[in-house]
Design a protein around this motif. Structure first.
Motif, PDB file in Angstrom:
ATOM      1  N   GLN A 194      22.124  28.831  49.991  1.00  0.00           N
ATOM      2  CA  GLN A 194      20.851  29.537  49.833  1.00  0.00           C
ATOM      3  C   GLN A 194      20.198  29.789  51.191  1.00  0.00           C
ATOM      4  N   ALA A 246      22.063  32.610  52.920  1.00  0.00           N
ATOM      5  CA  ALA A 246      21.701  33.911  52.351  1.00  0.00           C
ATOM      6  C   ALA A 246      20.349  34.376  52.900  1.00  0.00           C
ATOM      7  N   THR A 249      22.578  39.247  50.248  1.00  0.00           N
ATOM      8  CA  THR A 249      23.599  38.618  49.420  1.00  0.00           C
ATOM      9  C   THR A 249      22.960  37.467  48.661  1.00  0.00           C
ATOM     10  N   THR A 250      23.716  36.857  47.788  1.00  0.00           N
ATOM     11  CA  THR A 250      23.254  35.688  47.051  1.00  0.00           C
ATOM     12  C   THR A 250      24.195  34.527  47.323  1.00  0.00           C
ATOM     13  N   GLU A 251      23.752  33.337  46.958  1.00  0.00           N
ATOM     14  CA  GLU A 251      24.564  32.144  47.229  1.00  0.00           C
ATOM     15  C   GLU A 251      25.916  32.193  46.526  1.00  0.00           C
TER      16      GLU A 251
END
Length: 478
Positions: free
Chosen positions: A163, A166, A177-179
């Protein structure tokens, strides 16, 4: 009949010794049996008798054979007993396997630094202790609560770190982006290793910058990949040349380092970035963007990443803390489609069951701490100072003998020597004088180029180190 390979890098006598040892171990020459005479064996193999004498000497030193005056050379009874038994030939094992060792120049540099830690180091691609946030990390570790669990973590890495990465990528690199699309690795090297082992197959062709530090990584050859260079100038690669490489060699993947490239320090212009993405999209080619140096821009400018400009999902993005904080944390990351992240996470879990959670916790806290941005500002200032000291020293010690383009970020200065000299001789002479560097041929260039890395050397030693290098160079061009 077996013959030694005269094109092999292994000496003929070692080939003959290994062949005879193998035949003895297979029982073709039982314990106590008489071997052919040196003269006869030399005739059979088409070599000089002195070569066979050396081979017999090798086997004799291991106790495998024994010679008695007037009786010839026999397989040892005492070494083998009734059944052939002896210590494994660990040398053969060390030279075997599919994973190749480091290049000879790099092994020589490492050996020299181990033998003499006082050498002024322009070779190591890491930051010196005074450029790392040691105090800040120590404080964060002291304030960190005790972990509640120290078992295996999620295959993609510690969730709070994914997290934090990101968030960091969105703020500093323009990458959204996401984790779930982030894979934590033990540095950029592991990311590259996973890509070469899991996403490509032996015989596949890949394109890299020329020169490029990827030439120095045996992992590409170990994976059986065919490497083809994209010639680079002061502005990096010329994307139009990708088309001809694809036509000639059916390139499967492109590896680039667009911001302050290693070793040249080149910064790929925006128009070339756009063209690279356009061509890759047109041809359906994935791009691996290795981005370790962007935040070292001495002016603090926002240099876009390829990933931030990617609108069709062509780019696999690699980053780490090694060049902006501390290589010893061994924390890096990759951003990729979730299916790729899952594939690589599965492979990495087979290798090591995941990374230690403690350095991941430290890295997450550092990225999110108020210490991070002030550290970057100090890092840029100190790297600019070291670059300027290096350039001044080169102008003073080697006027008219060296050419270079001044980088605006990163930790490398790529230089061309006006009097071309032998790489190996120059390195050995420099080590004698008390300084190490990396010859340009390690990165695929012709001889006559050198890479000076100024992240590791202390500022007060840079002038002395270049003076020592100048002595070594002049000793060879007199």
């Amino acid at each position: 009949m077996w013959k030694p390979d005269r094109h092999s890098k292994k000496p003929l006598y070692e080939q003959i010794a290994d062949h005879l040892e193998q035949r003895i171990s297979y029982g073709e020459f039982p314990p106590g049996s008489l071997l052919p005479s040196e003269r006869k064996l030399a005739e059979q193999l088409g070599v000089n008798r002195s070569t066979v004498i050396l081979a017999f000497g090798e086997l004799r030193s291991m106790g495998i054979i024994e010679s008695r005056p007037g009786s010839g050379t026999h397989v040892s009874k005492y070494k083998w007993g009734a059944v052939p038994k002896h210590t494994p030939n660990w040398k053969r094992y060390a030279e075997g396997g599919s994973f190749l060792p480091n290049l000879p120049f790099l092994r020589r540099i490492r050996e020299a630094l181990q033998q003499n830690p006082d050498l002024i180091d322009f070779a190591s691609g890491e930051l010196s202790a005074d450029l790392s946030p040691l105090g800040e990390i120590t404080e964060l570790m002291g304030a960190q609560p005790s972990p509640s669990y120290l078992g295996y973590d999620h295959p993609q890495g510690y969730m709070p770190l994914r997290q934090a990465v990101a968030s960091y990528l969105d703020r500093y690199r323009g990458v959204q982006t996401t984790e779930s699309s982030v894979l934590i690795t033990s540095g950029s090297q592991q990311s590259l290793y996973l890509i070469t082992q899991c996403l490509l197959s032996p015989g596949d062709a890949v394109a890299i910058e020329d020169p490029s530090y990827h030439y120095s990584l045996p992992m590409f050859q170990s994976a059986g990949l065919r490497i083809f260079g994209l010639p680079a100038d002061e502005g990096g690669i010329r994307p139009e040349e990708i088309r001809s490489l694809v036509k000639k060699h059916r390139i499967k993947m492109i590896f680039v380092n667009p911001n302050f490239q290693n070793p040249t320090g080149a910064l790929l212009p925006d128009d070339r970035r756009g063209k690279l993405l356009e061509i890759a999209s047109e041809l359906g080619l994935p791009i691996v963007e290795d981005d370790p140096y962007s935040l070292t821009d001495y002016d603090g400018l926002d240099r876009p990443s390829l990933k931030s400009m990617d609108r069709v999902g062509s780019v696999l993005y690699i980053g780490s803390l090694s060049k902006i904080a501390a290589s010893g944390l061994r924390v890096g990351w990759m951003v990729a489609p979730h299916s790729i992240v899952e594939r690589l996470a599965d492979a990495r879990q087979q290798m090591d069951f995941g990374l230690s959670v403690i350095p991941q916790q430290v890295a997450a806290r550092f990225l999110e701490s108020p210490y991070f941005e002030p550290h970057l500002e100090r890092l840029r200032m100190q790297l600019r100072l070291k670059r300027d000291l290096l350039i001044d020293a080169l102008h003073q010690a080697l006027p008219k003998l060296i050419r270079f383009h001044v980088p605006q970020g990163g930790i490398h200065l790529w230089c061309q020597l006006v009097p071309e000299v032998n790489d190996a001789k120059l390195l050995e002479e420099a080590i004698k004088k008390g300084v190490v560097f990396v010859p340009g041929s390690v990165y695929g260039s012709d001889s006559g180029y050198v890479r000076f890395t100024f992240g590791r050397a202390k500022a007060e030693n840079i002038g002395t180190g270049i003076a020592k290098f100048a002595e070594a160079l002049r000793a060879l061009i007199r």
